[in-house]
Design a protein around this motif. Structure first.
Motif, PDB file in Angstrom:
ATOM      1  N   THR A 183     -62.932  -4.277  -0.193  1.00 15.19           N
ATOM      2  CA  THR A 183     -62.875  -3.485   1.049  1.00 15.19           C
ATOM      3  C   THR A 183     -62.126  -2.190   0.771  1.00 15.19           C
ATOM      4  O   THR A 183     -61.352  -2.106  -0.177  1.00 15.19           O
ATOM      5  CB  THR A 183     -62.111  -4.240   2.165  1.00 15.19           C
ATOM      6  N   LEU A 184     -62.339  -1.185   1.618  1.00 12.69           N
ATOM      7  CA  LEU A 184     -61.675   0.106   1.395  1.00 12.69           C
ATOM      8  C   LEU A 184     -60.209   0.067   1.789  1.00 12.69           C
ATOM      9  O   LEU A 184     -59.376   0.740   1.205  1.00 12.69           O
ATOM     10  CB  LEU A 184     -62.392   1.224   2.151  1.00 12.69           C
ATOM     11  N   THR A 185     -59.900  -0.664   2.830  1.00 11.27           N
ATOM     12  CA  THR A 185     -58.489  -0.852   3.148  1.00 11.27           C
ATOM     13  C   THR A 185     -58.185  -2.338   3.008  1.00 11.27           C
ATOM     14  O   THR A 185     -59.035  -3.185   3.278  1.00 11.27           O
ATOM     15  CB  THR A 185     -58.153  -0.390   4.580  1.00 11.27           C
ATOM     16  N   THR A 186     -56.954  -2.601   2.555  1.00  8.42           N
ATOM     17  CA  THR A 186     -56.584  -3.993   2.309  1.00  8.42           C
ATOM     18  C   THR A 186     -55.377  -4.347   3.165  1.00  8.42           C
ATOM     19  O   THR A 186     -54.587  -3.465   3.512  1.00  8.42           O
ATOM     20  CB  THR A 186     -56.208  -4.187   0.824  1.00  8.42           C
ATOM     21  N   PRO A 187     -55.229  -5.616   3.515  1.00  6.03           N
ATOM     22  CA  PRO A 187     -54.120  -5.996   4.400  1.00  6.03           C
ATOM     23  C   PRO A 187     -52.739  -5.745   3.780  1.00  6.03           C
ATOM     24  O   PRO A 187     -51.762  -5.595   4.502  1.00  6.03           O
ATOM     25  CB  PRO A 187     -54.324  -7.503   4.623  1.00  6.03           C
ATOM     26  N   SER A 188     -52.643  -5.684   2.451  1.00 10.63           N
ATOM     27  CA  SER A 188     -51.333  -5.526   1.829  1.00 10.63           C
ATOM     28  C   SER A 188     -50.904  -4.060   1.697  1.00 10.63           C
ATOM     29  O   SER A 188     -49.783  -3.782   1.280  1.00 10.63           O
ATOM     30  CB  SER A 188     -51.354  -6.172   0.447  1.00 10.63           C
ATOM     31  N   GLN A 189     -51.760  -3.110   2.026  1.00  9.88           N
ATOM     32  CA  GLN A 189     -51.359  -1.712   1.852  1.00  9.88           C
ATOM     33  C   GLN A 189     -50.593  -1.208   3.068  1.00  9.88           C
ATOM     34  O   GLN A 189     -50.754  -1.715   4.171  1.00  9.88           O
ATOM     35  CB  GLN A 189     -52.571  -0.830   1.565  1.00  9.88           C
ATOM     36  N   GLU A 190     -49.751  -0.195   2.816  1.00  8.51           N
ATOM     37  CA  GLU A 190     -48.994   0.433   3.904  1.00  8.51           C
ATOM     38  C   GLU A 190     -49.806   1.582   4.470  1.00  8.51           C
ATOM     39  O   GLU A 190     -50.637   2.138   3.762  1.00  8.51           O
ATOM     40  CB  GLU A 190     -47.720   1.045   3.317  1.00  8.51           C
ATOM     41  N   PRO A 191     -49.524   2.008   5.707  1.00  7.76           N
ATOM     42  CA  PRO A 191     -50.174   3.231   6.198  1.00  7.76           C
ATOM     43  C   PRO A 191     -49.776   4.404   5.288  1.00  7.76           C
ATOM     44  O   PRO A 191     -48.627   4.460   4.840  1.00  7.76           O
ATOM     45  CB  PRO A 191     -49.580   3.421   7.593  1.00  7.76           C
ATOM     46  N   GLY A 192     -50.684   5.298   4.986  1.00  5.64           N
ATOM     47  CA  GLY A 192     -50.380   6.439   4.113  1.00  5.64           C
ATOM     48  C   GLY A 192     -49.514   7.457   4.840  1.00  5.64           C
ATOM     49  O   GLY A 192     -49.421   7.434   6.056  1.00  5.64           O
ATOM     50  N   TYR A 193     -48.850   8.302   4.077  1.00  4.50           N
ATOM     51  CA  TYR A 193     -48.137   9.418   4.699  1.00  4.50           C
ATOM     52  C   TYR A 193     -48.396  10.693   3.913  1.00  4.50           C
ATOM     53  O   TYR A 193     -48.788  10.649   2.753  1.00  4.50           O
ATOM     54  CB  TYR A 193     -46.640   9.124   4.865  1.00  4.50           C
ATOM     55  N   GLN A 194     -48.193  11.838   4.573  1.00  6.39           N
ATOM     56  CA  GLN A 194     -48.466  13.124   3.945  1.00  6.39           C
ATOM     57  C   GLN A 194     -47.351  13.495   2.989  1.00  6.39           C
ATOM     58  O   GLN A 194     -46.181  13.247   3.266  1.00  6.39           O
ATOM     59  CB  GLN A 194     -48.568  14.230   5.022  1.00  6.39           C
ATOM     60  N   THR A 195     -47.723  14.100   1.870  1.00 10.23           N
ATOM     61  CA  THR A 195     -46.701  14.651   0.986  1.00 10.23           C
ATOM     62  C   THR A 195     -47.030  16.125   0.767  1.00 10.23           C
ATOM     63  O   THR A 195     -48.195  16.526   0.874  1.00 10.23           O
ATOM     64  CB  THR A 195     -46.690  13.953  -0.389  1.00 10.23           C
ATOM     65  N   ALA A 196     -45.987  16.906   0.502  1.00 12.06           N
ATOM     66  CA  ALA A 196     -46.203  18.333   0.264  1.00 12.06           C
ATOM     67  C   ALA A 196     -46.020  18.581  -1.224  1.00 12.06           C
ATOM     68  O   ALA A 196     -44.988  18.246  -1.784  1.00 12.06           O
ATOM     69  CB  ALA A 196     -45.191  19.140   1.049  1.00 12.06           C
ATOM     70  N   MET A 197     -47.031  19.112  -1.869  1.00 11.91           N
ATOM     71  CA  MET A 197     -46.893  19.345  -3.298  1.00 11.91           C
ATOM     72  C   MET A 197     -47.726  20.539  -3.708  1.00 11.91           C
ATOM     73  O   MET A 197     -48.896  20.652  -3.342  1.00 11.91           O
ATOM     74  CB  MET A 197     -47.360  18.100  -4.051  1.00 11.91           C
ATOM     75  N   GLU A 198     -47.114  21.444  -4.463  1.00 13.17           N
ATOM     76  CA  GLU A 198     -47.859  22.574  -4.963  1.00 13.17           C
ATOM     77  C   GLU A 198     -48.454  22.183  -6.309  1.00 13.17           C
ATOM     78  O   GLU A 198     -47.772  21.575  -7.139  1.00 13.17           O
ATOM     79  CB  GLU A 198     -46.887  23.738  -5.161  1.00 13.17           C
ATOM     80  N   VAL A 199     -49.709  22.515  -6.497  1.00 10.32           N
ATOM     81  CA  VAL A 199     -50.384  22.200  -7.750  1.00 10.32           C
ATOM     82  C   VAL A 199     -50.430  23.465  -8.604  1.00 10.32           C
ATOM     83  O   VAL A 199     -50.739  24.536  -8.101  1.00 10.32           O
ATOM     84  CB  VAL A 199     -51.811  21.694  -7.438  1.00 10.32           C
ATOM     85  N   VAL A 200     -50.082  23.352  -9.892  1.00  8.60           N
ATOM     86  CA  VAL A 200     -49.987  24.550 -10.739  1.00  8.60           C
ATOM     87  C   VAL A 200     -50.877  24.414 -11.978  1.00  8.60           C
ATOM     88  O   VAL A 200     -50.739  23.452 -12.737  1.00  8.60           O
ATOM     89  CB  VAL A 200     -48.525  24.749 -11.220  1.00  8.60           C
ATOM     90  N   PHE A 201     -51.786  25.391 -12.177  1.00  6.53           N
ATOM     91  CA  PHE A 201     -52.504  25.486 -13.456  1.00  6.53           C
ATOM     92  C   PHE A 201     -51.657  26.296 -14.426  1.00  6.53           C
ATOM     93  O   PHE A 201     -50.961  27.221 -14.020  1.00  6.53           O
ATOM     94  CB  PHE A 201     -53.844  26.222 -13.265  1.00  6.53           C
ATOM     95  N   GLN A 202     -51.744  25.984 -15.695  1.00  7.29           N
ATOM     96  CA  GLN A 202     -51.000  26.719 -16.721  1.00  7.29           C
ATOM     97  C   GLN A 202     -51.989  27.053 -17.833  1.00  7.29           C
ATOM     98  O   GLN A 202     -52.616  26.163 -18.405  1.00  7.29           O
ATOM     99  CB  GLN A 202     -49.858  25.835 -17.246  1.00  7.29           C
TER     100      GLN A 202
END
Ligand code: FE2
Ligand code: FE2
Length: 365
Positions: free
Chosen positions: A5-24
Motif C-alpha cells: 500500500t502507499l501509506t502504511t499504518p506504522s508511518q507518521e504523518p509527514g512534515y515540511q522541511t526547508a532545505m536549499e539544494v545546491v549544484f556544484q
C-alpha cells in the motif's frame, strides 16, 4: 508478506522541511581531508548479511554484562545484588532493548539528515562523503532493528530525541544540520556505543557495535573537519546562531526533566518487579561506600566528556555559550559536576581523543 500500500499504518504523518539544494560544478578535490575520508568510507563498507553471524543465539548470560546506562551505579547496591539472577537478566535485557531502540530511531534520523546533506552542502567532497554516510546509516538501521527483534521488541522513540531529529531535519541551514546531527546526536551516540561495545560480552552485540562504531567515528570526523573549516568564514552573529543551535540540541538531552527517559526506565523496572523506591533507598544509604570504591578519576558524561570538547575544537564554544551550558549543568547535576564557575567549567573540559577511531574501540582513553 503483507499487501503493498502507499501509506502504511506504522508511518507518521509527514512534515515540511526547508532545505536549499545546491549544484556544484567544480568536481576536483577541494577539501582534501574530506575526499580522503570518502575513500576510507568506500573501502570500509561492510554487509550485514555477510559479515555478522546472525545465526548465533543471543547469549543471555553474557548479555547481563551490557551496561544499563542509567548514569547511576544501581548495579553496585545491595538491593540490586539481592535480586534473583533472572530478574536482573530480564531488567538488563529490557533496558538494553529500550536503549538500542533509541539508537535505532536515531539512526533513521541520521539516514535522512545524511541524505539531505548530499543536496544541501555546497562542496563536492562534502556531498560525496554524505553519500557514503547515507549508505552507512541505512545499514545501521538494518542491523539495530534486526538485533532488537532478536532480543526483545522495538520500543518507541523518546520525545527529547525526536525533538532534536525534527529540528535538525526541519532547519534550512545546512551547517545547523551538520552541528545537530554530526556533532550533538552522533557525538552522544558514539559515546554510548563505545561504552556498550566495550562492556558487553554478548558476542553478536559486540560484533555489531564494532562495525557500527567504526563507521560512526568517521561520521564524527566528517562533522569536525568540515565545520572547523566553515566556522572561521562566519560572521560573529552567524557563529553565535550556530552555537545557540548546538546549545538547544544538547540542552534537551541534558535536561533530565524533559527527557522522559527516566520515566520509561522506571516503567521497565516495574514490569520486571523491581521496586524503584527500595532501589533508590539502597543507593542513598550506600552512596558513600559506592563512591569510595569508584575509580578515583571521575568519568564525565557524554555531553561534557565528548560533545562540548567537539564544539570547542570546531570553534563553537565561546565563553558566552559556555556560561549557558554551565548554568544547565549546575541546575541538573549541581556544583560537583559543573564546577563552581564558568572558568572552572571550561578549564575542566577534556580535549578530544587524539584518534577517535582508536578511542571508540577502547584502545586509548
Ligand atoms: Fe549511524
Ligand atoms: Fe552516523
Amino acid at each position: 508478506m503483507s499487501e503493498f500500500t502507499l501509506t502504511t499504518p506504522s508511518q507518521e504523518p509527514g512534515y515540511q522541511t526547508a532545505m536549499e539544494v545546491v549544484f556544484q560544478w567544480n568536481y576536483d578535490p577541494e577539501l582534501e581531508e574530506l575526499r580522503n575520508l570518502y575513500v576510507k568510507a568506500a573501502e570500509a563498507q561492510w554487509i550485514s548479511e555477510r559479515d555478522l553471524r546472525w545465526d548465533q543465539q543471543i547469549d543471555l548470560v553474557k548479555f547481563s554484562t551490557t551496561p544499563l546506562g542509567t548514569g547511576v551505579p544501581i548495579d553496585q547496591t545491595s538491593y540490586w545484588k539481592s535480586l534473583p539472577q533472572d530478574t536482573r537478566s530480564e531488567l538488563t535485557r529490557r533496558t538494553a532493548a529500550f536503549r538500542l531502540s533509541q539508537f535505532l530511531h536515531g539512526e533513521q534520523g541520521a539516514l535522512m539528515v545524511a541524505a539531505q546533506l548530499v543536496n544541501a552542502v555546497p562542496h563536492t567532497d562534502a556531498k560525496f562523503y554524505a553519500a557514503t554516510q547515507t549508505m552507512d546509516e541505512a545499514r545501521h538501521v538494518e542491523v539495530f532493528a534486526r538485533y532488537i527483534e532478536k532480543l526483545d521488541e522495538i520500543r518507541p522513540i523518546a520525545p527529547s530525541l525526536k525533538g532534536i531529529l525534527d529540528q535538525t531535519l526541519q532547519t534550512s541551514d545546512w551547517m545547523k544540520k551538520l552541528v545537530g546531527m554530526q556533532i550533538v546526536v552522533e557525538g552522544l551516540a558514539l559515546y554510548a556505543f563505545r561504552e556498550m561495545r566495550n562492556m558487553t560480552e554478548e558476542p553478536l552485540l559486540k560484533e555489531l557495535l564494532t562495525y557500527v562504531a567504526r563507521d560512526e567515528s568517521r561520521h564524527h570526523a566528517y562533522g569536525v573537519q568540515y565545520i572547523e573549516r566553515c566556522v572561521p568564514c562566519l560572521s560573529p552573529s552567524a557563529r553565535a546562531e550556530l552555537e545557540d543551535f548546538a546549545l538547544e540540541c544538547a540542552r534537551s538531552l541534558i535536561d533530565r526533566n524533559a527527557q522522559g527517559l527516566f520515566t520509561t526506565l522506571l516503567q521497565i523496572w516495574a514490569e520486571v518487579g523491581v521496586d524503584p523506591a527500595a532501589m533508590f533507598q539502597s543507593l542513598h544509604d550506600e552512596r558513600d561506600e559506592i563512591l569510595r570504591d569508584a575509580p578515583p578519576k571521575k568519568r564525565l558524561g557524554p555531553v561534557q566528556g565528548f560533545v562540548l570538547p567537539t564544539l570547542k575544537r570546531c570553534g563553537l564554544f565561546s565563553e558566552r555559550v559556555a556560561t549557558h551550558f554551565h548554568g544547565f549543568f549546575r541546575e541538573n547535576f549541581g556544583d560537583r559536576v559543573a564546577g563552581a564557575n564558568v572558568q572552572d567549567f571550561m578549564q575542566h573540559l577534556p580535549d578530544l581523543p587524539a584518534d577517535t577511531a582508536r578511542w571508540v574501540m577502547g584502545e586509548i582513553q
